[in-house]
Design a protein around this motif. Sequence first.
Motif, PDB file in Angstrom:
ATOM      1  N   TYR A  71       0.822  -1.216   0.000  1.00 28.56           N
ATOM      2  CA  TYR A  71       0.000   0.000   0.000  1.00 28.56           C
ATOM      3  C   TYR A  71       0.855   1.265   0.000  1.00 28.56           C
ATOM      4  O   TYR A  71       0.464   2.286  -0.555  1.00 28.56           O
ATOM      5  CB  TYR A  71      -0.897   0.035   1.239  1.00 28.56           C
ATOM      6  N   PHE A  72       2.019   1.198   0.638  1.00 26.74           N
ATOM      7  CA  PHE A  72       2.797   2.411   0.877  1.00 26.74           C
ATOM      8  C   PHE A  72       3.200   3.115  -0.415  1.00 26.74           C
ATOM      9  O   PHE A  72       3.071   4.325  -0.552  1.00 26.74           O
ATOM     10  CB  PHE A  72       4.041   2.074   1.701  1.00 26.74           C
ATOM     11  N   PHE A  73       3.693   2.363  -1.379  1.00 22.06           N
ATOM     12  CA  PHE A  73       4.222   3.001  -2.580  1.00 22.06           C
ATOM     13  C   PHE A  73       3.248   2.944  -3.763  1.00 22.06           C
ATOM     14  O   PHE A  73       3.576   3.378  -4.868  1.00 22.06           O
ATOM     15  CB  PHE A  73       5.576   2.386  -2.977  1.00 22.06           C
ATOM     16  N   SER A  74       2.046   2.436  -3.524  1.00 21.72           N
ATOM     17  CA  SER A  74       1.032   2.410  -4.574  1.00 21.72           C
ATOM     18  C   SER A  74       0.437   3.805  -4.764  1.00 21.72           C
ATOM     19  O   SER A  74       0.181   4.516  -3.795  1.00 21.72           O
ATOM     20  CB  SER A  74      -0.084   1.434  -4.207  1.00 21.72           C
ATOM     21  N   ARG A  75       0.195   4.193  -6.015  1.00 22.70           N
ATOM     22  CA  ARG A  75      -0.443   5.473  -6.285  1.00 22.70           C
ATOM     23  C   ARG A  75      -1.955   5.349  -6.380  1.00 22.70           C
ATOM     24  O   ARG A  75      -2.652   6.328  -6.598  1.00 22.70           O
ATOM     25  CB  ARG A  75       0.127   6.081  -7.583  1.00 22.70           C
ATOM     26  N   LEU A 140       4.413   9.245   1.299  1.00 18.53           N
ATOM     27  CA  LEU A 140       3.602   9.814   2.377  1.00 18.53           C
ATOM     28  C   LEU A 140       2.668  10.894   1.861  1.00 18.53           C
ATOM     29  O   LEU A 140       1.506  10.985   2.286  1.00 18.53           O
ATOM     30  CB  LEU A 140       4.508  10.371   3.472  1.00 18.53           C
ATOM     31  N   GLU A 141       3.151  11.718   0.951  1.00 18.44           N
ATOM     32  CA  GLU A 141       2.294  12.774   0.395  1.00 18.44           C
ATOM     33  C   GLU A 141       1.085  12.185  -0.315  1.00 18.44           C
ATOM     34  O   GLU A 141      -0.005  12.763  -0.269  1.00 18.44           O
ATOM     35  CB  GLU A 141       3.102  13.646  -0.569  1.00 18.44           C
ATOM     36  N   SER A 142       1.264  11.048  -0.950  1.00 18.97           N
ATOM     37  CA  SER A 142       0.149  10.385  -1.622  1.00 18.97           C
ATOM     38  C   SER A 142      -0.949  10.012  -0.631  1.00 18.97           C
ATOM     39  O   SER A 142      -2.140  10.208  -0.889  1.00 18.97           O
ATOM     40  CB  SER A 142       0.647   9.131  -2.347  1.00 18.97           C
ATOM     41  N   TRP A 143      -0.556   9.511   0.524  1.00 18.53           N
ATOM     42  CA  TRP A 143      -1.538   9.138   1.543  1.00 18.53           C
ATOM     43  C   TRP A 143      -2.144  10.370   2.227  1.00 18.53           C
ATOM     44  O   TRP A 143      -3.348  10.418   2.483  1.00 18.53           O
ATOM     45  CB  TRP A 143      -0.898   8.205   2.574  1.00 18.53           C
ATOM     46  N   LEU A 144      -1.318  11.358   2.486  1.00 17.95           N
ATOM     47  CA  LEU A 144      -1.808  12.543   3.181  1.00 17.95           C
ATOM     48  C   LEU A 144      -2.645  13.437   2.277  1.00 17.95           C
ATOM     49  O   LEU A 144      -3.312  14.364   2.757  1.00 17.95           O
ATOM     50  CB  LEU A 144      -0.640  13.326   3.779  1.00 17.95           C
ATOM     51  N   ALA A 145      -2.655  13.159   0.991  1.00 19.32           N
ATOM     52  CA  ALA A 145      -3.564  13.867   0.082  1.00 19.32           C
ATOM     53  C   ALA A 145      -4.993  13.371   0.241  1.00 19.32           C
ATOM     54  O   ALA A 145      -5.935  14.054  -0.178  1.00 19.32           O
ATOM     55  CB  ALA A 145      -3.101  13.681  -1.369  1.00 19.32           C
ATOM     56  N   HIS A 146      -5.148  12.205   0.870  1.00 16.66           N
ATOM     57  CA  HIS A 146      -6.485  11.608   1.003  1.00 16.66           C
ATOM     58  C   HIS A 146      -6.928  11.434   2.452  1.00 16.66           C
ATOM     59  O   HIS A 146      -8.115  11.207   2.710  1.00 16.66           O
ATOM     60  CB  HIS A 146      -6.514  10.251   0.298  1.00 16.66           C
ATOM     61  N   PHE A 147      -5.983  11.514   3.387  1.00 11.59           N
ATOM     62  CA  PHE A 147      -6.313  11.348   4.802  1.00 11.59           C
ATOM     63  C   PHE A 147      -5.696  12.487   5.609  1.00 11.59           C
ATOM     64  O   PHE A 147      -4.627  12.994   5.273  1.00 11.59           O
ATOM     65  CB  PHE A 147      -5.778  10.006   5.332  1.00 11.59           C
ATOM     66  N   MET A 264      14.191  12.288   3.932  1.00 13.17           N
ATOM     67  CA  MET A 264      14.454  12.238   5.362  1.00 13.17           C
ATOM     68  C   MET A 264      14.024  13.536   6.045  1.00 13.17           C
ATOM     69  O   MET A 264      13.455  13.507   7.145  1.00 13.17           O
ATOM     70  CB  MET A 264      15.926  11.941   5.621  1.00 13.17           C
ATOM     71  N   GLU A 265      14.283  14.661   5.416  1.00 11.34           N
ATOM     72  CA  GLU A 265      13.874  15.934   6.001  1.00 11.34           C
ATOM     73  C   GLU A 265      12.353  16.028   6.095  1.00 11.34           C
ATOM     74  O   GLU A 265      11.810  16.539   7.090  1.00 11.34           O
ATOM     75  CB  GLU A 265      14.439  17.084   5.169  1.00 11.34           C
ATOM     76  N   TYR A 266      11.664  15.516   5.099  1.00  8.87           N
ATOM     77  CA  TYR A 266      10.199  15.523   5.125  1.00  8.87           C
ATOM     78  C   TYR A 266       9.675  14.624   6.248  1.00  8.87           C
ATOM     79  O   TYR A 266       8.731  14.988   6.964  1.00  8.87           O
ATOM     80  CB  TYR A 266       9.653  15.056   3.777  1.00  8.87           C
TER      81      TYR A 266
END
Length: 293
Positions: A71-75, A140-147, A264-266
Amino acid sequence: MAKVGFIGIGAQKAATTWLHHVLAEHPEVVTSETKELNFFTANYDRGYTWYESCFDDNSEGRIRGECSPTYFFSRDAAQRARAYNKDLKLICILRDPIERAFSNHMHEIRKGHIDPATSFETAWAQNPAYALQSHYKANLESWLAHFDRDALLLLFSEDISADPRGTYDKVCDHLGVAAEANPVSLGARHHESITYRMPGVQKTLRYGGDTIRSLGMPGLVSSLKELPGLKQALSMNRQHLKTKVAPPMPETRRRLASQFMPDMEYVAQQAGRDVLPWPTWRDVFADRSESQG
């Protein structure tokens, strides 16, 4: 039937198996018998009814969930998960990005997908998933765009090794369940980069262990592993791949450290931490200090 309430989204080779086992023991949590359902990736065409059928029907009043690192790297997974249940709770475990990629490499060797003599550098060039799964910012940005950010619990596998109890308590708090006093699987290590002198023996033992766990007796598995004869046999049958597979070369590490620095900074920003428990993080800042000095 109630919707699935949480998912462990990855990353691969970052202790999601530990997460599955400690939660499988919890009386207020129902996990799927199969750890990686991969519903929001490979099995999405099976539909919600199939997904929910993978969990015990007798789960009223308990939160249900599963862990699938794909799930992590799926778009697609994040959008699909949001459409299924906008109130899903997410748990993401990250690891030093270079160490994760090297563990990914050893995993592919252990599975027989690539020849053991293949260098990390050659495999990196041939397998874009090594990099994709360690580019934490985009994933992470992909997930945080939806949650919402509050839906995501961000953990580190290094913290699990250093303080499994503290990490477990954070997981339980995120899921809204009481932390158990002494989970059997709390200090267990899973899916290390190990090969076996007699793979057939190990496969039989692993099948037996999984069967016992599915019957709700994880403590018995731990006890059996400590039996003197069996413990010695298991030890003699194991070979750690780190003794056989060359690690990334120093120049490779320097190049990848620079490549992963934005990730890493993100992660540090999202975790609210000034320092990450990663050797690559320390190396980057040591190099910066030397160049500035």
